[in-house]
Structure formats: structure tokens, C-alpha cells
Scaffold this motif. Structure first.
Motif, PDB file in Angstrom:
ATOM      1  N   VAL A  29       0.837  -1.202   0.000  1.00 32.44           N
ATOM      2  CA  VAL A  29       0.000   0.000   0.000  1.00 32.44           C
ATOM      3  C   VAL A  29       0.870   1.250   0.000  1.00 32.44           C
ATOM      4  O   VAL A  29       0.618   2.197  -0.750  1.00 32.44           O
ATOM      5  CB  VAL A  29      -0.990  -0.011   1.185  1.00 32.44           C
ATOM      6  CG1 VAL A  29      -1.661   1.340   1.352  1.00 32.44           C
ATOM      7  CG2 VAL A  29      -2.048  -1.087   0.982  1.00 32.44           C
ATOM      8  N   VAL A  30       1.913   1.255   0.818  1.00 35.18           N
ATOM      9  CA  VAL A  30       2.818   2.407   0.858  1.00 35.18           C
ATOM     10  C   VAL A  30       3.516   2.581  -0.494  1.00 35.18           C
ATOM     11  O   VAL A  30       3.636   3.710  -0.997  1.00 35.18           O
ATOM     12  CB  VAL A  30       3.837   2.256   2.013  1.00 35.18           C
ATOM     13  CG1 VAL A  30       4.953   3.266   1.897  1.00 35.18           C
ATOM     14  CG2 VAL A  30       3.123   2.398   3.346  1.00 35.18           C
ATOM     15  N   LEU A  31       3.949   1.491  -1.111  1.00 37.36           N
ATOM     16  CA  LEU A  31       4.580   1.569  -2.424  1.00 37.36           C
ATOM     17  C   LEU A  31       3.620   2.134  -3.466  1.00 37.36           C
ATOM     18  O   LEU A  31       3.987   3.002  -4.266  1.00 37.36           O
ATOM     19  CB  LEU A  31       5.078   0.190  -2.858  1.00 37.36           C
ATOM     20  CG  LEU A  31       5.707   0.114  -4.250  1.00 37.36           C
ATOM     21  CD1 LEU A  31       6.996   0.930  -4.288  1.00 37.36           C
ATOM     22  CD2 LEU A  31       5.950  -1.329  -4.628  1.00 37.36           C
ATOM     23  N   GLY A  32       2.381   1.664  -3.462  1.00 41.90           N
ATOM     24  CA  GLY A  32       1.389   2.175  -4.400  1.00 41.90           C
ATOM     25  C   GLY A  32       1.123   3.653  -4.203  1.00 41.90           C
ATOM     26  O   GLY A  32       1.034   4.421  -5.171  1.00 41.90           O
ATOM     27  N   LEU A  33       1.012   4.087  -2.956  1.00 47.19           N
ATOM     28  CA  LEU A  33       0.789   5.503  -2.680  1.00 47.19           C
ATOM     29  C   LEU A  33       1.998   6.353  -3.055  1.00 47.19           C
ATOM     30  O   LEU A  33       1.845   7.478  -3.550  1.00 47.19           O
ATOM     31  CB  LEU A  33       0.434   5.705  -1.202  1.00 47.19           C
ATOM     32  CG  LEU A  33      -0.924   5.157  -0.790  1.00 47.19           C
ATOM     33  CD1 LEU A  33      -1.104   5.273   0.717  1.00 47.19           C
ATOM     34  CD2 LEU A  33      -2.051   5.866  -1.520  1.00 47.19           C
ATOM     35  N   MET A  34       3.200   5.812  -2.845  1.00 47.54           N
ATOM     36  CA  MET A  34       4.409   6.537  -3.249  1.00 47.54           C
ATOM     37  C   MET A  34       4.437   6.723  -4.762  1.00 47.54           C
ATOM     38  O   MET A  34       4.758   7.821  -5.251  1.00 47.54           O
ATOM     39  CB  MET A  34       5.661   5.776  -2.803  1.00 47.54           C
ATOM     40  CG  MET A  34       5.991   5.921  -1.356  1.00 47.54           C
ATOM     41  SD  MET A  34       7.383   4.884  -0.835  1.00 47.54           S
ATOM     42  CE  MET A  34       8.651   5.347  -1.983  1.00 47.54           C
ATOM     43  N   ILE A  35       4.119   5.698  -5.502  1.00 45.18           N
ATOM     44  CA  ILE A  35       4.121   5.799  -6.958  1.00 45.18           C
ATOM     45  C   ILE A  35       3.068   6.791  -7.423  1.00 45.18           C
ATOM     46  O   ILE A  35       3.298   7.585  -8.346  1.00 45.18           O
ATOM     47  CB  ILE A  35       3.906   4.409  -7.593  1.00 45.18           C
ATOM     48  CG1 ILE A  35       5.151   3.552  -7.393  1.00 45.18           C
ATOM     49  CG2 ILE A  35       3.578   4.519  -9.080  1.00 45.18           C
ATOM     50  CD1 ILE A  35       4.990   2.119  -7.818  1.00 45.18           C
ATOM     51  N   MET A  36       1.925   6.792  -6.769  1.00 41.24           N
ATOM     52  CA  MET A  36       0.844   7.664  -7.191  1.00 41.24           C
ATOM     53  C   MET A  36       1.090   9.136  -6.872  1.00 41.24           C
ATOM     54  O   MET A  36       0.807  10.003  -7.705  1.00 41.24           O
ATOM     55  CB  MET A  36      -0.471   7.216  -6.536  1.00 41.24           C
ATOM     56  CG  MET A  36      -0.990   5.903  -7.040  1.00 41.24           C
ATOM     57  SD  MET A  36      -2.370   5.290  -6.096  1.00 41.24           S
ATOM     58  CE  MET A  36      -3.699   6.233  -6.779  1.00 41.24           C
ATOM     59  N   PHE A  37       1.608   9.434  -5.697  1.00 39.69           N
ATOM     60  CA  PHE A  37       1.591  10.816  -5.232  1.00 39.69           C
ATOM     61  C   PHE A  37       2.951  11.450  -4.979  1.00 39.69           C
ATOM     62  O   PHE A  37       3.025  12.650  -4.757  1.00 39.69           O
ATOM     63  CB  PHE A  37       0.755  10.914  -3.954  1.00 39.69           C
ATOM     64  CG  PHE A  37      -0.665  10.511  -4.163  1.00 39.69           C
ATOM     65  CD1 PHE A  37      -1.488  11.233  -5.014  1.00 39.69           C
ATOM     66  CD2 PHE A  37      -1.182   9.389  -3.536  1.00 39.69           C
ATOM     67  CE1 PHE A  37      -2.797  10.858  -5.231  1.00 39.69           C
ATOM     68  CE2 PHE A  37      -2.492   9.011  -3.737  1.00 39.69           C
ATOM     69  CZ  PHE A  37      -3.301   9.749  -4.589  1.00 39.69           C
ATOM     70  N   TRP A  38       4.029  10.706  -4.995  1.00 41.62           N
ATOM     71  CA  TRP A  38       5.338  11.295  -4.727  1.00 41.62           C
ATOM     72  C   TRP A  38       5.971  11.677  -6.060  1.00 41.62           C
ATOM     73  O   TRP A  38       6.487  10.843  -6.793  1.00 41.62           O
ATOM     74  CB  TRP A  38       6.208  10.311  -3.966  1.00 41.62           C
ATOM     75  CG  TRP A  38       7.473  10.879  -3.422  1.00 41.62           C
ATOM     76  CD1 TRP A  38       7.753  12.187  -3.175  1.00 41.62           C
ATOM     77  CD2 TRP A  38       8.633  10.148  -3.055  1.00 41.62           C
ATOM     78  NE1 TRP A  38       9.002  12.315  -2.666  1.00 41.62           N
ATOM     79  CE2 TRP A  38       9.576  11.072  -2.576  1.00 41.62           C
ATOM     80  CE3 TRP A  38       8.963   8.808  -3.069  1.00 41.62           C
ATOM     81  CZ2 TRP A  38      10.828  10.702  -2.131  1.00 41.62           C
ATOM     82  CZ3 TRP A  38      10.210   8.442  -2.611  1.00 41.62           C
ATOM     83  CH2 TRP A  38      11.131   9.368  -2.146  1.00 41.62           C
ATOM     84  N   CYS A  59      -4.533  -2.543  -5.415  1.00 45.42           N
ATOM     85  CA  CYS A  59      -5.507  -3.633  -5.610  1.00 45.42           C
ATOM     86  C   CYS A  59      -4.861  -4.997  -5.355  1.00 45.42           C
ATOM     87  O   CYS A  59      -5.484  -5.883  -4.759  1.00 45.42           O
ATOM     88  CB  CYS A  59      -6.090  -3.584  -7.014  1.00 45.42           C
ATOM     89  SG  CYS A  59      -7.207  -2.226  -7.289  1.00 45.42           S
ATOM     90  N   TYR A  60      -3.619  -5.161  -5.791  1.00 45.06           N
ATOM     91  CA  TYR A  60      -2.895  -6.402  -5.532  1.00 45.06           C
ATOM     92  C   TYR A  60      -2.695  -6.615  -4.033  1.00 45.06           C
ATOM     93  O   TYR A  60      -2.829  -7.735  -3.538  1.00 45.06           O
ATOM     94  CB  TYR A  60      -1.546  -6.373  -6.262  1.00 45.06           C
ATOM     95  CG  TYR A  60      -0.694  -7.578  -6.003  1.00 45.06           C
ATOM     96  CD1 TYR A  60      -1.036  -8.820  -6.519  1.00 45.06           C
ATOM     97  CD2 TYR A  60       0.457  -7.485  -5.231  1.00 45.06           C
ATOM     98  CE1 TYR A  60      -0.263  -9.936  -6.277  1.00 45.06           C
ATOM     99  CE2 TYR A  60       1.241  -8.598  -4.978  1.00 45.06           C
ATOM    100  CZ  TYR A  60       0.880  -9.820  -5.507  1.00 45.06           C
ATOM    101  OH  TYR A  60       1.647 -10.918  -5.253  1.00 45.06           O
ATOM    102  N   ALA A  61      -2.403  -5.531  -3.317  1.00 47.66           N
ATOM    103  CA  ALA A  61      -2.227  -5.629  -1.858  1.00 47.66           C
ATOM    104  C   ALA A  61      -3.520  -6.073  -1.189  1.00 47.66           C
ATOM    105  O   ALA A  61      -3.505  -6.918  -0.284  1.00 47.66           O
ATOM    106  CB  ALA A  61      -1.765  -4.288  -1.298  1.00 47.66           C
ATOM    107  N   VAL A  62      -4.641  -5.525  -1.623  1.00 50.70           N
ATOM    108  CA  VAL A  62      -5.929  -5.907  -1.043  1.00 50.70           C
ATOM    109  C   VAL A  62      -6.239  -7.370  -1.358  1.00 50.70           C
ATOM    110  O   VAL A  62      -6.728  -8.115  -0.493  1.00 50.70           O
ATOM    111  CB  VAL A  62      -7.047  -4.975  -1.553  1.00 50.70           C
ATOM    112  CG1 VAL A  62      -8.421  -5.483  -1.183  1.00 50.70           C
ATOM    113  CG2 VAL A  62      -6.835  -3.560  -1.018  1.00 50.70           C
TER     114      VAL A  62
END
Length: 76
Positions: A29-38, A59-62
């Protein structure tokens, strides 16, 4: 009294896999958020591609996290 799905205590193997799976969920989840917003992350992608790729990782994490609670038919 807390609600328990089963009265048995989890085995050490199952408890370890739950902790490991939860840690993997948080990391994804942290990786996905980093890719999206950083924006300083050095990826050569357009903004919509970053959103799609980050969303896919979340989605993969969920999906992985939901598989933690699936009962194995061969487990005691």
C-alpha cells in the motif's frame, strides 16, 4: 467478550504468516501511494500512468490481504 470465529488458538505457523502478510500488505500500500503521489520519485511515466500503476499495486495488496483469511481445506 470478543467475537471469535473459532475458539482455537492459531498455530505459530499461521500466526507468523498473518504477521508477514500484514507487513507485506502495508508495504505494498505504501509503495502504491508513493508511486501515485510522490512526484520526486524518479519514474519516467505520465501522471495517469502513475495513478493506474499505483492503483494496480494497491488492488494487488488488497487481494493478497484477503487471501490471508481464506481457510485452507487441508489445514487441521
Amino acid at each position: 467478550m470478543p467475537f471469535n470465529y473459532n475458539k482455537e488458538q492459531k498455530s505459530p505457523k499461521r500466526r507468523f504468516l498473518l504477521i508477514l502478510g500484514t507487513a507485506a500488505f502495508i508495504c505494498f500500500v505504501v509503495l502504491g501511494l508513493m508511486i501515485m503521489f510522490w512526484d520526486a520519485l524518479p519514474l519516467q511515466m505520465q501522471h495517469y500512468q502513475r495513478l493506474l500503476f499505483g492503483g494496480f499495486i494497491i488492488c494487488y495488496a488488497v487481494l493478497r490481504f484477503s487471501r490471508l483469511f481464506k481457510k485452507d481445506q487441508y489445514e487441521d
